[in-house]
Enzyme design. Structure first.
Site, PDB file in Angstrom:
ATOM      1  N   GLY A  53       0.821  -1.218   0.000  1.00 53.53           N
ATOM      2  CA  GLY A  53       0.000   0.000   0.000  1.00 53.53           C
ATOM      3  C   GLY A  53       0.848   1.258   0.000  1.00 53.53           C
ATOM      4  CB  VAL A  56      -0.144   1.554  -4.236  1.00 53.50           C
ATOM      5  CG1 VAL A  56      -1.288   2.272  -4.949  1.00 53.50           C
ATOM      6  CG2 VAL A  56      -0.002   0.122  -4.753  1.00 53.50           C
ATOM      7  CD  GLU A  57      -1.365   7.412   0.059  1.00 50.60           C
ATOM      8  OE1 GLU A  57      -1.657   8.601   0.263  1.00 50.60           O
ATOM      9  OE2 GLU A  57      -2.069   6.458   0.416  1.00 50.60           O
ATOM     10  CB  THR A  58       5.359   6.280  -2.127  1.00 52.43           C
ATOM     11  OG1 THR A  58       5.180   6.280  -0.713  1.00 52.43           O
ATOM     12  CG2 THR A  58       6.602   7.089  -2.485  1.00 52.43           C
ATOM     13  CB  SER A  61       1.899  10.632  -3.577  1.00 51.55           C
ATOM     14  OG  SER A  61       0.743  10.148  -2.955  1.00 51.55           O
TER      15      SER A  61
END
Length: 133
Positions: A53, A56-58, A61
């Site tokens: 997760g 994915v977020e990094t 972003s």
């Protein structure tokens, strides 16, 4: 053209550092990076889902940041990760691909693969674009 913009060096995330995340390519349209499985396992020796997760977020972003730089950055508002195959060793590489690059909202699709190129997880992140200042 360099695969990594110079401004990335100033965008330090302690969590990304703890996971050993390395970004190897960064444009608004595509971001690539990887983490080692070792040190990021859950108690059963598999890559922790939370680590997936974070990747994915990094990655998404950072793509949003590249899209808005230098005036706007992306703040994640919706994260989805589906785990498909366990990763037990080596590293997991993520590729974030822009689905929508708007003025106030961006969305990325992210695929994570193991060293053999097998899909381990898919994800999606939507970011709200906000002022950097």
């Amino acid at each position: 053209m360099d695969a990594i913009p110079a401004w990335l060096a100033d965008q330090v995330s302690p969590l990304d550092d703890k996971l050993g995340l390395k970004i190897t390519e960064l444009t608004p349209e595509r971001v690539v990076g990887w983490i080692p499985v070792e040190g990021n396992e859950q108690p059963f020796g598999l890559l922790h889902g939370g680590a997936s997760g974070v990747v994915v977020e990094t990655l998404a972003s950072m793509g949003a940041m590249a899209h808005g730089w230098p005036d706007r950055v992306g703040v994640g508002v919706d994260l989805n990760v589906t785990h498909l195959r366990a990763a037990k060793k080596g590293r997991v590489t993520g590729t974030a691909t822009a689905l929508h690059l708007g003025r106030t909202m961006v969305t990325y699709s992210v695929e994570l693969v193991d060293d053999q190129g097998r899909l381990t997880a898919t994800g999606r992140l939507t970011c709200h674009m906000v002022s950097r200042h």
